[in-house]
Scaffold this motif. Sequence first.
Motif, short mmCIF file in Angstrom:
data_model
loop_
_atom_site.label_atom_id
_atom_site.label_comp_id
_atom_site.label_asym_id
_atom_site.label_seq_id
_atom_site.Cartn_x
_atom_site.Cartn_y
_atom_site.Cartn_z
N ALA A 11 0.87 -1.17 0.00
CA ALA A 11 0.00 0.00 0.00
C ALA A 11 0.90 1.22 0.00
O ALA A 11 1.42 1.61 1.05
CB ALA A 11 -0.92 0.00 1.22
N GLY A 12 1.14 1.78 -1.17
CA GLY A 12 2.09 2.88 -1.27
C GLY A 12 3.48 2.43 -0.87
O GLY A 12 4.00 1.44 -1.39
N ASP A 13 4.08 3.13 0.08
CA ASP A 13 5.42 2.77 0.55
C ASP A 13 5.40 1.74 1.67
O ASP A 13 6.46 1.43 2.23
CB ASP A 13 6.15 4.03 1.04
N LEU A 14 4.23 1.21 1.99
CA LEU A 14 4.12 0.24 3.07
C LEU A 14 4.06 -1.19 2.52
O LEU A 14 3.32 -1.47 1.57
CB LEU A 14 2.87 0.50 3.90
N LYS A 15 4.82 -2.07 3.14
CA LYS A 15 4.73 -3.50 2.86
C LYS A 15 4.11 -4.17 4.08
O LYS A 15 4.57 -3.98 5.20
CB LYS A 15 6.11 -4.10 2.59
N LEU A 16 3.05 -4.94 3.86
CA LEU A 16 2.37 -5.64 4.94
C LEU A 16 2.55 -7.14 4.76
O LEU A 16 2.27 -7.69 3.69
CB LEU A 16 0.88 -5.30 4.97
N GLU A 17 3.01 -7.80 5.82
CA GLU A 17 3.15 -9.25 5.84
C GLU A 17 2.30 -9.76 7.00
O GLU A 17 2.52 -9.38 8.15
CB GLU A 17 4.62 -9.64 6.02
N THR A 18 1.34 -10.61 6.68
CA THR A 18 0.38 -11.04 7.70
C THR A 18 0.25 -12.56 7.72
O THR A 18 0.46 -13.24 6.71
CB THR A 18 -1.01 -10.43 7.45
N ALA A 19 -0.09 -13.07 8.88
CA ALA A 19 -0.38 -14.50 9.06
C ALA A 19 -1.47 -14.62 10.11
O ALA A 19 -1.80 -13.65 10.81
CB ALA A 19 0.88 -15.25 9.48
N LEU A 20 -2.04 -15.82 10.21
CA LEU A 20 -3.10 -16.08 11.19
C LEU A 20 -4.24 -15.08 11.05
O LEU A 20 -4.72 -14.50 12.03
CB LEU A 20 -2.54 -16.06 12.62
N ASN A 21 -4.68 -14.87 9.81
CA ASN A 21 -5.79 -13.94 9.53
C ASN A 21 -5.51 -12.53 10.03
O ASN A 21 -6.42 -11.83 10.49
CB ASN A 21 -7.09 -14.47 10.13
N GLY A 22 -4.26 -12.12 9.95
CA GLY A 22 -3.90 -10.77 10.34
C GLY A 22 -3.57 -10.59 11.80
O GLY A 22 -3.17 -9.49 12.21
N ARG A 23 -3.71 -11.65 12.60
CA ARG A 23 -3.39 -11.51 14.02
C ARG A 23 -1.89 -11.37 14.25
O ARG A 23 -1.46 -10.90 15.31
CB ARG A 23 -3.95 -12.69 14.82
N LEU A 24 -1.11 -11.75 13.28
CA LEU A 24 0.32 -11.44 13.25
C LEU A 24 0.53 -10.52 12.05
O LEU A 24 0.34 -10.93 10.90
CB LEU A 24 1.15 -12.72 13.10
N THR A 25 0.88 -9.28 12.32
CA THR A 25 1.04 -8.28 11.26
C THR A 25 2.38 -7.59 11.40
O THR A 25 2.70 -7.03 12.45
CB THR A 25 -0.10 -7.24 11.30
N LEU A 26 3.16 -7.63 10.32
CA LEU A 26 4.44 -6.94 10.24
C LEU A 26 4.31 -5.86 9.17
O LEU A 26 4.09 -6.17 8.00
CB LEU A 26 5.56 -7.91 9.87
#
Length: 344
Positions: A267-282
């Motif tokens: 999302a723009g300059d943001l990189k999102l890495e997620t697991a467990l349906n987003g309950r772990l978000t980096l």
Amino acid sequence: MHSRIICLLICLVLTRPDLLTASEPVWPGFKASPWFEEQVAYLHLKSELRLIIVAPRPERIAAGKPNRVVLFATPNGNTIEQTLGCQKQEGRDWHFEIQQIAAQHRQWQAWNPHENLVMVCLEAKGLSWPGWRARHPDNPALIRNLLQNILAAIPLNSPRLTLACHSGGGSFLWGFLNGSDQIPDQVDRFLFLDANYSFSVADQHGRKFLDWLRGDEKRQLTVVCYDDRNVLFRGKKVIGPTGGTYRATGRMRDRFAQDLKFQESRAGDLKLETALNGRLTLVTHLNPKNQILHTTLVGEMNGYLYGMTLNTPAGEHIKLPTGPRQYTPWIQPEPFTEAVDSSD
């Protein structure tokens, strides 16, 4: 004198529940704040810790709602007053304006009428959590005991616990993790705001987080960082060849990826890495301009608000950690101040 305050608070709560009725202006040991119908209490502990508790006044606390206590560890070099923030003013130290944790917390409460929220902001002597931990080799036990004493001093039933931090405050959270083989059940959210420098596979941080996340689908771990590898200050890199939160977040992802499948998005300059349906978000700001975003992530980009509301109904108000500030009506005009005790 200050070391006796916690004992006094606990005794009053346990022996005089009638003191906690809504008709009373503040809780025992607290003082009314002039802003936002809040009450505050300062505590000093023998273990070189200083903290402030900021809570709604009793008449604003609904007995039937769930209770939540947030412990926020200050960044290195910042006092609790500077971390909580206030309005910008000519001649005022710039640290008071950059994080605005109290204002973000109030905005979260306004978006989240379903919980009673209490803020506890902690500061170590010398304004350095790594330095404090080095002086106290027994810091994991000290931190665990501290949390229980704080919760005992807050007259709310069965509060959930959120642990959050910025910068060097992450050292406080790692000390907490090192204190036991398991994360206590009462903790249901962690937030690292550019603060995860010392994530350690050897210390079993990854395994502890995984066990904890799998134990309850309401638990959330959020990390916000930026690519700090090539940032310069006065012509020199601010991060060494192995340091920084960008690399630490990479280590976290690599460890978690041994057990979990990640989804990645941009999302723009943001990189999102997620697991467990987003309950772990980096969340990583890729920082293409190589700017110093260390505090920008927190104040200008609403980092605290984002981390507290992610995967909750209040998260509808803020989808990503971006600007502009969404909490400006809640910034207090002056800093919190601690009354001087003449008996000390």
